[in-house]
Design a protein around this motif. Structure first.
Motif, PDB file in Angstrom:
ATOM      1  N   HIS A 269      26.073  35.158  23.209  1.00  0.00           N
ATOM      2  CA  HIS A 269      27.275  34.995  24.039  1.00  0.00           C
ATOM      3  C   HIS A 269      28.554  35.045  23.206  1.00  0.00           C
ATOM      4  N   ALA A 270      28.545  35.882  22.171  1.00  0.00           N
ATOM      5  CA  ALA A 270      29.691  35.956  21.253  1.00  0.00           C
ATOM      6  C   ALA A 270      30.468  37.258  21.398  1.00  0.00           C
ATOM      7  N   VAL A 271      30.294  37.960  22.518  1.00  0.00           N
ATOM      8  CA  VAL A 271      30.971  39.259  22.643  1.00  0.00           C
ATOM      9  C   VAL A 271      31.961  39.302  23.812  1.00  0.00           C
ATOM     10  N   THR A 272      31.522  38.933  25.000  1.00  0.00           N
ATOM     11  CA  THR A 272      32.417  39.109  26.156  1.00  0.00           C
ATOM     12  C   THR A 272      33.191  37.831  26.456  1.00  0.00           C
ATOM     13  N   ALA A 273      34.256  38.008  27.242  1.00  0.00           N
ATOM     14  CA  ALA A 273      34.986  36.854  27.763  1.00  0.00           C
ATOM     15  C   ALA A 273      34.028  36.020  28.607  1.00  0.00           C
ATOM     16  N   GLN A 274      34.330  34.752  28.769  1.00  0.00           N
ATOM     17  CA  GLN A 274      33.382  33.845  29.411  1.00  0.00           C
ATOM     18  C   GLN A 274      33.756  33.514  30.857  1.00  0.00           C
ATOM     19  N   ASP A 275      34.525  34.355  31.505  1.00  0.00           N
ATOM     20  CA  ASP A 275      34.772  34.172  32.939  1.00  0.00           C
ATOM     21  C   ASP A 275      33.455  34.351  33.691  1.00  0.00           C
ATOM     22  N   SER A 276      33.348  33.752  34.873  1.00  0.00           N
ATOM     23  CA  SER A 276      32.074  33.898  35.597  1.00  0.00           C
ATOM     24  C   SER A 276      31.849  35.367  35.963  1.00  0.00           C
ATOM     25  N   LEU A 277      32.911  36.058  36.353  1.00  0.00           N
ATOM     26  CA  LEU A 277      32.824  37.513  36.563  1.00  0.00           C
ATOM     27  C   LEU A 277      33.943  38.160  35.750  1.00  0.00           C
ATOM     28  N   ASN A 278      33.584  38.968  34.778  1.00  0.00           N
ATOM     29  CA  ASN A 278      34.600  39.741  34.054  1.00  0.00           C
ATOM     30  C   ASN A 278      34.889  41.017  34.829  1.00  0.00           C
ATOM     31  N   GLN A 279      36.137  41.465  34.746  1.00  0.00           N
ATOM     32  CA  GLN A 279      36.521  42.688  35.454  1.00  0.00           C
ATOM     33  C   GLN A 279      36.789  43.769  34.417  1.00  0.00           C
ATOM     34  N   TRP A 280      35.885  44.723  34.308  1.00  0.00           N
ATOM     35  CA  TRP A 280      36.002  45.813  33.334  1.00  0.00           C
ATOM     36  C   TRP A 280      36.734  46.965  34.005  1.00  0.00           C
ATOM     37  N   HIS A 281      37.908  47.269  33.498  1.00  0.00           N
ATOM     38  CA  HIS A 281      38.792  48.224  34.180  1.00  0.00           C
ATOM     39  C   HIS A 281      38.820  49.552  33.408  1.00  0.00           C
ATOM     40  N   PHE A 282      38.421  50.619  34.064  1.00  0.00           N
ATOM     41  CA  PHE A 282      38.376  51.953  33.443  1.00  0.00           C
ATOM     42  C   PHE A 282      39.269  52.912  34.231  1.00  0.00           C
ATOM     43  N   THR A 283      39.984  53.759  33.488  1.00  0.00           N
ATOM     44  CA  THR A 283      40.784  54.786  34.162  1.00  0.00           C
ATOM     45  C   THR A 283      40.484  56.148  33.535  1.00  0.00           C
ATOM     46  N   ALA A 284      40.516  57.176  34.357  1.00  0.00           N
ATOM     47  CA  ALA A 284      40.277  58.538  33.853  1.00  0.00           C
ATOM     48  C   ALA A 284      40.963  59.524  34.776  1.00  0.00           C
ATOM     49  N   GLN A 285      41.527  60.574  34.171  1.00  0.00           N
ATOM     50  CA  GLN A 285      42.204  61.612  34.962  1.00  0.00           C
ATOM     51  C   GLN A 285      41.475  62.939  34.802  1.00  0.00           C
ATOM     52  N   ASP A 286      41.485  63.707  35.880  1.00  0.00           N
ATOM     53  CA  ASP A 286      40.963  65.085  35.833  1.00  0.00           C
ATOM     54  C   ASP A 286      39.535  65.151  35.338  1.00  0.00           C
ATOM     55  N   ILE A 287      38.682  64.308  35.862  1.00  0.00           N
ATOM     56  CA  ILE A 287      37.270  64.421  35.480  1.00  0.00           C
ATOM     57  C   ILE A 287      36.393  64.563  36.720  1.00  0.00           C
ATOM     58  N   ALA A 288      35.190  65.065  36.463  1.00  0.00           N
ATOM     59  CA  ALA A 288      34.306  65.482  37.549  1.00  0.00           C
ATOM     60  C   ALA A 288      33.512  64.328  38.147  1.00  0.00           C
ATOM     61  N   ASP A 289      33.359  63.238  37.400  1.00  0.00           N
ATOM     62  CA  ASP A 289      32.523  62.146  37.905  1.00  0.00           C
ATOM     63  C   ASP A 289      32.686  60.961  36.968  1.00  0.00           C
TER      64      ASP A 289
END
Ligand SMILES: [Zn+2]
Length: 628
Positions: A269-289
């Motif tokens: 448990h030494a890598v991610t934040a310790q919130d009960s649910l972490n919100q991983w936010h990804f953005t991408a432009q002009d991609i197929a999937d």
């Protein structure tokens, strides 16, 4: 198309371009696209070219070991065509899991589930009843309350849920707390200028045909689950603890592999934040999937590599894997070497994304910026699979080919790049053997009609092994034969021109053939027709050898009819040897017979025809021995 229209379209194109004397077969839909000017006969997109696009904003919640995945999304779909759209086609790929769905494989009980459940649906913010045709599975046609006019847009809202399952390689449960999420969201099908709506069933065999869209995706996952995926991780500081954050950021400029999170660190448990649910936010432009993988025990390695010399841009290579997978500890090295090589050699186009993550699953499948590969004991094979899947970045993702219908435009190139990089990495002798065994032997030694089906045949109509022969080995050999015919420099010039012209667009096979004709300044239709439109295979027979004043005259019959290159290997009575190379050009005038002049003063003992990777179906008649 009339001949006048053809002449008109050709005038004003490249001066080198001459009207092919014998046009290639084209379906009527393709003719129509040229007539309407959405495509140009010199191989370029036409003046009236268009394609539709969308912006997806998605929030997905997953809490392993619960198998439930819930999503909400907003789609803003832009109609850039000249047509008024009264209905949309929505793809629901995950319904391939429903009992009764058409599938190209036998589903085990743990693969089956209820598919995608649409919890709410809205058009332009007005809640609308979601109605399904129960006889359709992976796509539905949805009538719009008001027509979508050209150059207007419509907003769609979906809430849905589905359960990930085991029993299938491309997505779902890898282990009880490791999931791979792909094909997971409702999306608007491709509507294009030559086929209209893509209403093809997804049966698990065909892969991609997608518009170029923008994505804003938030994956909500419990603490201690790392989420890897397509796009920029926009909030690394919010989801990672300070130590791993520093290591992750360092990896983006590091040539050597950094352990962003070891197995012990992740499970400690030494890598991610310790919130009960972490919100991983990804953005991408002009991609197929987009695709995502998550786990609470996978290790995380990363490094980066220079992919664009002119700007100094580097690409990140990451690996997510079980610590016990020996080959995966080398994956980042394989990946950085591959992205550097593809960027600088073949196709010689800088890797277009900021990263690529190889996630341990069991699919051996590509997704934009993501690869899902199985673990292998043979690390040489692991390397080749990483190279193959990363090569797919160019086809079908950088070039939006319709690989569901024309798989040879995607697998054929990935297999060709896989061969070319492996010549370098594994060495010519080893790679030649691997390529022959994996890509050619099965096809060339299959005497059935399946082996001879022309490559241009729509591949959604084929099953394996015919699909595999056409999409992979035969197509790759066809491209390599074209390289042999044109020479490396001209072939690369044609390929790169095709990629510049059609990057981010939807090229048809004829756009590829026409571009190569245009850029090479040669009418290659005889060659394309032979390789891609004919029921031929590779089988040469040495018919006769006779002495003349200059040396020897060799008569060869092309029994199989394929315009393949080959070597003539001579052994002389004095024990010395010699060889001559013939490109496919030898078959332009007559695809069935060739006569070759060998200039030599020596006396022949034996003569052998050898195609190398262009394997011959029957080698018993490829050798001539002098009568003593
Ligand atoms: Zn592939």
């Amino acid at each position: 198309m009339t001949r006048n229209a053809l002449m008109l379209a050709v005038t004003g194109a490249s001066l080198l371009f001459t009207l092919p004397s014998d046009p290639l077969y084209m379906p009527r839909a393709a003719h129509r696209a040229y007539d309407r000017g959405t495509r140009s006969l010199d191989g370029r997109p036409g003046r009236s070219y268009w394609e539709n696009r969308a912006r997806y904003t998605i929030t997905l919640t997953t809490t392993p070991p619960s198998r439930r995945v819930t999503g909400r999304e907003r789609i803003v779909y832009h109609n850039q065509s000249a047509d008024t759209l009264r209905a949309l086609v929505i793809k629901l790929f995950s319904n391939v899991h429903r009992p009764g769905a058409p599938r190209n494989f036998g589903a085990t009980p743990d693969y089956l589930n209820a598919g995608v459940q649409i919890d709410s649906f809205a058009v332009n913010d007005a809640t609308t009843a979601w109605q399904e045709n129960p006889q359709r599975f992976t796509w539905q046609q949805v009538a719009l309350p008001s027509p979508l006019l050209p150059h207007d847009s419509v907003q769609l809202g979906f809430a849905w849920h589905y359960d990930v399952t085991g029993g299938g390689g491309r997505e779902g449960v890898v282990d009880s707390t490791t999931y791979y999420l792909a094909y997971f969201y409702p999306r608007v099908a491709v509507y294009d200028d030559y086929g209209g709506w893509d209403m093809m069933d997804f049966t698990g065999l065909q892969e991609f045909y997608s518009d170029f869209n923008d994505y804003d995706v938030t994956i909500r996952a419990p603490a201690n689950f790392i989420v890897w995926g397509s796009g920029t991780l926009a909030n690394a500081a919010a989801v990672l603890q300070p130590g791993p954050l520093t290591r992750y950021e360092a990896s983006l400029t590091s040539d050597t592999t950094i352990h962003v999170g070891t197995h012990d660190q992740v499970t400690g448990h030494a890598v991610t934040a310790q919130d009960s649910l972490n919100q991983w936010h990804f953005t991408a432009q002009d991609i197929a999937d987009v695709a995502y993988g998550l786990s609470d025990h996978y290790a995380w390695d990363a490094a980066s590599v220079l992919v664009d010399d002119s700007t100094g841009r580097r690409a990140s290579v990451q690996a997510a894997f079980n610590d016990t997978a020996v080959d995966f500890h080398h994956t980042v090295d394989y990946g950085t070497a591959a992205l550097g090589w593809f960027s600088h050699h073949w196709p010689g186009v800088p890797y277009p994304y900021e990263k690529s993550t190889v996630f341990q699953g069991d699919a051996d499948m590509e997704y934009p910026m993501m690869v899902n590969d199985g673990s292998r004991a043979d690390t040489g094979l692991s390397r080749i699979v990483v190279e193959h899947e990363m090569a797919h970045t160019y086809f079908p993702f950088y070039m939006g080919v319709n690989e569901t219908r024309y798989g040879f435009m995607d697998e054929g190139w990935a297999t060709t790049f896989e061969y070319l990089i492996s010549l370098d990495k594994a060495g010519p002798q080893k790679e030649t053997d691997i390529y022959k065994n994996f890509r050619v032997s099965g096809w060339i030694h299959d005497p059935s009609a399946l082996a001879d089906i022309p490559i241009i045949t729509p591949e959604d109509m084929l099953k394996s092994p015919a699909y595999r022969y056409n999409a992979y080995g035969k197509a790759s050999l066809g491209y390599l034969a074209a390289k042999d015919l044109l020479g490396e420099a001209t072939f690369k010039k044609c390929l790169q021109a095709f990629m510049v012209r059609w990057h981010g667009k939807h090229p048809m096979p004829w756009d590829f053939f026409n571009t190569f004709n245009d850029v090479s300044g040669r009418d290659l239709n005889w060659f394309w027709r032979n390789w891609f439109f004919s029921n031929v295979h590779i089988d040469l027979a040495l018919q006769g050898v006779r002495k003349d004043a200059g040396g020897y005259v060799v008569s060869i019959e092309n029994v199989g009819g394929m315009a393949a290159p080959f070597d003539v290997l001579a052994r002389y009575s004095d024990g010395s040897s010699d060889s001559w190379h013939e490109t496919p050009l030898v078959w332009q005038r007559d695809s069935r017979r060739a006569t070759i002049q060998l200039s030599t003063r020596k006396t022949l003992a034996t003569l052998t025809l050898d195609g190398g990777i262009f394997m011959d179906a029957d080698t018993t008649n490829n050798r001539w021995t002098a009568v003593r």
